[in-house]
Design an enzyme around this catalytic site. Structure first.
Site, short mmCIF file in Angstrom:
data_model
loop_
_atom_site.label_atom_id
_atom_site.label_comp_id
_atom_site.label_asym_id
_atom_site.label_seq_id
_atom_site.Cartn_x
_atom_site.Cartn_y
_atom_site.Cartn_z
CD GLU A 1 -3.36 -0.84 1.76
OE1 GLU A 1 -4.10 -0.61 1.18
OE2 GLU A 1 -3.29 -1.04 3.07
CD GLU B 1 -3.94 -5.64 3.47
OE1 GLU B 1 -3.16 -5.05 3.55
OE2 GLU B 1 -3.86 -6.27 2.14
#
Length: 266
Positions: free
Chosen positions: A120, A140
């Site tokens: 990210e 995730e």
């Protein structure tokens, strides 16, 4: 220069090098690391002597994402920095480049793991170099979590949507070559040389007119979601003022005189 116990800062010429420094945890994000990152972005923005930034990790890893032990409620190192979060509740998002874009180009030098929050943060950088055995991915969903660092928005704008959705929905790891093939990174280099390559790219940037570099970067991001007509108009607003700077005049003189330019940001 700033820095914390989990984020080291040093200068390499006109390049500010920020190193995620928690190798025993594969540089998993901690509060001291986030505070150090944010302070590093601010230092680069405020210091005109800095013309580029390199972000890398210590100990053969880039970043393995958020410290899940802390997320599970088992505490997080760096309690002394809690007042910084209270003063600026958005600090962690700025540190991860979700809510902040530095004026100067940011080059990522990746070795080893660059997963979850690491991938990210990567999406907030401008140019990306990785060692051949680096690993990327957004894990995730495998943990029942959501990649809330911006990936469901940014990834599909940086790589084809089919690849973005596969990375987001499978949570599988990607090799450096796969990441390059889908356009997530720009260079794959031998292991252990990503930082050297990133610094070499930074040196090329540093040799250019800093006002022009910053304006070009700003224009690319500003116009990304505009129509072509609106984007071209915005480009002119950014670009024309650059031609009136001392930097532009110095660049023209240096070209005519066949010598390296000396830019002074004016």
């Amino acid at each position: 220069m700033g820095g914390t116990e989990h984020l080291t800062v040093h200068r390499d010429g006109a390049t500010l090098v920020l190193t995620l420094n928690r190798p025993e945890a594969r540089n998993a994000l901690s509060l001291p690391m986030l505070v150090g990152l944010y302070d590093g972005w601010v230092e680069a923005d405020e210091d005109d002597a800095i013309r580029s930034i390199v972000l890398t990790g210590a100990g053969g890893a880039f970043c393995a994402g958020m410290d899940l032990k802390a997320l599970a409620g088992r505490g997080m190192e760096g309690e002394q920095y809690r007042d910084r979060l209270k003063a600026d509740p958005d600090l962690h998002w700025k540190a991860m480049l979700r809510h902040h874009r530095p004026r100067k180009p940011v080059i990522a030098a990746v070795e080893g793991y660059c997963v979850a929050g690491g991938t990210e943060i990567l999406q907030g950088t401008d140019i990306r170099v990785a060692g051949a055995s680096a690993t990327f991915g957004l894990f995730e969903v495998r943990r029942g979590l959501f990649p809330i660092g911006g990936s469901t928005v940014r990834l599909q704008r940086q790589i084809p949507r089919t690849h973005a959705l596969e990375m987001l929905l499978t949570g599988r790891p990607y090799t450096a070559q796969e990441a390059a093939d889908i356009g997530l990174i720009g260079h794959v280099v031998p292991d252990g040389t990503a930082l050297d390559k990133a610094l070499a790219v930074a040196e090329q940037i540093n040799a250019c007119g800093p006002l022009a570099v910053e304006a070009v970067k700003a224009s690319v991001y500003e116009t990304a979601e505009l129509t072509e007509t609106d984007g071209l108009a915005a480009e002119l607003r950014r670009g024309w003022p650059v031609f009136d700077t001392a930097d532009a005049k110095e660049g023209s003189r240096a070209f005519a005189e066949k010598r390296p330019p000396v830019y002074r940001r004016a």
